[in-house]
Design an enzyme around this catalytic site. Structure first.
Site, short mmCIF file in Angstrom:
data_model
loop_
_atom_site.label_atom_id
_atom_site.label_comp_id
_atom_site.label_asym_id
_atom_site.label_seq_id
_atom_site.Cartn_x
_atom_site.Cartn_y
_atom_site.Cartn_z
N TYR A 123 10.50 57.31 65.49
CA TYR A 123 10.93 58.69 65.09
C TYR A 123 12.06 58.96 65.74
O TYR A 123 12.42 60.32 65.79
CB TYR A 123 9.64 59.65 65.79
CG TYR A 123 8.56 59.24 64.63
CD1 TYR A 123 7.90 57.91 64.55
CD2 TYR A 123 7.89 60.30 64.27
CE1 TYR A 123 6.65 57.91 63.82
CE2 TYR A 123 6.60 60.30 63.40
CZ TYR A 123 6.12 58.92 63.35
OH TYR A 123 4.86 58.67 62.60
N LYS B 208 2.54 46.10 69.43
CA LYS B 208 2.60 44.96 68.42
C LYS B 208 3.67 43.98 69.17
O LYS B 208 4.71 43.85 68.65
CB LYS B 208 3.11 45.30 67.14
CG LYS B 208 3.00 44.29 65.97
CD LYS B 208 1.83 43.91 65.48
CE LYS B 208 1.95 42.73 64.49
NZ LYS B 208 0.43 42.48 64.09
N ASP C 138 -2.82 45.93 64.85
CA ASP C 138 -3.68 45.78 63.55
C ASP C 138 -5.13 45.46 63.96
O ASP C 138 -6.12 45.93 63.32
CB ASP C 138 -3.31 44.51 62.77
CG ASP C 138 -2.51 43.45 63.57
OD1 ASP C 138 -2.40 43.49 64.70
OD2 ASP C 138 -1.99 42.40 63.11
N ASP D 202 0.63 58.23 65.75
CA ASP D 202 0.57 59.13 64.65
C ASP D 202 -0.42 58.53 63.76
O ASP D 202 -1.28 59.17 63.34
CB ASP D 202 1.83 59.02 63.96
CG ASP D 202 1.89 60.34 63.07
OD1 ASP D 202 0.96 61.22 63.07
OD2 ASP D 202 2.96 60.36 62.48
#
Ligand code: NAD
Length: 360
Positions: free
Chosen positions: A124, A191, A224, A248
């Protein structure tokens, strides 16, 4: 005592849900002096800019704002005013509590998770390279030279920025919040198995900071796996700290667990300033229809009351909202999936909450 608060109605369903929240906040008996400002398309139309300097000045001065959602065009057009506002005021922390209220059509009972989302970095940060632009071609050449990696010439590129400073302050915020709110566990989500230099850095910092808080349990999850665990066993999570994009997505997922976006409040915080807003967006299809659920905005108002030190009034308002949800008579369509025709409108929900406040 009168509290000066910057009020940004927003657009789409923003003005309706913000007005409902303003009405119930005033019904708590707290005195507010609302300083009303517009941003986004409304400000563009009237003041020729999406984010007038006067709005930033008002928030800097009042230190507290209540903000409705603001539309951002998808795929093209102007960049998000919400993101710009957070960056200009250095609102680095996004706090999004998700808890189940009795009577809400939720997938799980007794969910009580706080998402702490880093609010300024990651994908972002707005560093983007458009397909075919000369600087994109130069960047692709530089990548191929520096990394001996071919990037297709027809690529668009968005840069993921994770800094040591940004990671430290958001993880510290999460642990401090855990300590001051008697929470037991912090889960860092990342991740880092794939993005070793960005998410890897975030995880390294999180592990280091965790050592300073031996009284709080710490664990980490890969994003995930986290999404599946949250859907199946949300009870294992207490405070979740994560980077901007995952935060988000996880906040909407969490909202989905407790009955939807209509019940998910939030706050954007710097060390001095607090801007309270619901997790949801401007829901343009319901604009002007008196249909959107104002409770996420009202619950953001509850957070605001606690922030300014009006804890008793905050408790009263939250109780009134939870009673309206539990009774199920004066709620919007999203809380009546079985019988949406029996739902009431945005302003009627405010009427019902005010009635409860009067009677309690
Ligand atoms: P959205 O949150 O507006 O809507 C998602 C879904 O939830 C829609 O089906 C919508 O009708 C429903 N919904 C949202 N709020 C609701 C409410 N209060 N009561 C009942 N149902 C509700 O997300 P979107 O459709 O992806 O985005 C719409 C616009 O909002 C976009 O321009 C987006 O950029 C913007 N947005 C703004 C903010 C913000 O201002 N902070 C946050 C998210 C999205």
């Amino acid at each position: 005592m009168v509290y000066p608060i910057t009020l940004i109605p927003g657009d789409g369903v923003g003005p309706e849900v913000t007005e409902a929240a303003r009405r119930v906040l005033e019904a708590t008996g707290v005195n507010f002096q609302w300083d009303i400002h517009h941003i986004g398309i409304k400000a563009q139309d009237t003041m020729g800019t999406l984010l007038p300097e006067s709005v930033l000045e008002s928030i800097r001065q009042n230190k507290v704002a209540l903000k409705g959602p603001v539309t951002t065009p998808v795929g093209s057009g102007f960049r998000s005013v919400n993101v710009t506002l957070r960056n200009k005021l250095e609102l680095y922390s996004c706090l999004r509590p998700c808890k189940t209220y009795t009577g809400a059509p939720s997938l799980h009972k007794d969910v009580d998770i706080i998402i702490v989302r880093e609010n300024m970095e990651d994908l972002y940060s707005g560093i983007e390279f458009e397909k075919g632009a000369p600087e994109t071609t130069r960047l692709i050449e530089m990548i191929s030279e520096a990394k001996q990696t071919a990037v297709s010439a027809d690529s668009g590129i968005s840069i993921k920025v994770i800094s040591e400073m940004g990671s430290k302050r958001i993880v510290k915020f999460a642990f401090e919040y855990a300590r001051t709110h008697n929470r037991k566990r912090v889960t860092a989500v990342h991740k880092a198995n794939i993005m070793k230099f960005s998410d890897g850095l975030f995880l390294f910092i999180a592990r280091e900071i965790a050592k300073e808080y031996p009284d709080i349990e710490f664990e980490d999850r890969i994003i995930d796996n986290m999404t599946m665990q949250m859907v199946q066993k949300p009870y294992q999570f207490d405070i979740v700290v994560t980077t901007n994009l995952y935060g988000d997505i996880l906040s909407d997922l969490c909202a989905g667990l407790i009955g939807g976006l209509g019940l998910a409040p939030g706050a954007n915080l710097s060390n001095e300033i607090a801007v309270f807003e619901a997790t949801h967006g401007s829901a343009p299809k319901y604009e002007g229809l008196n249909k959107a659920n104002p409770m996420a905005m009202m619950l953001s108002g509850v957070m605001m009351l606690r922030h300014i030190g009006e804890g008793k009034c905050a408790d009263n308002l939250e109780t009134a909202i939870s009673e309206v949800i539990a009774e199920g008579n004066n709620v919007t369509y999203d809380l009546k999936p079985e019988s949406p025709d029996d739902a009431v409108g945005t302003s009627q929900v405010a009427d019902a909450v005010i009635e409860k406040l009067k009677n309690n």
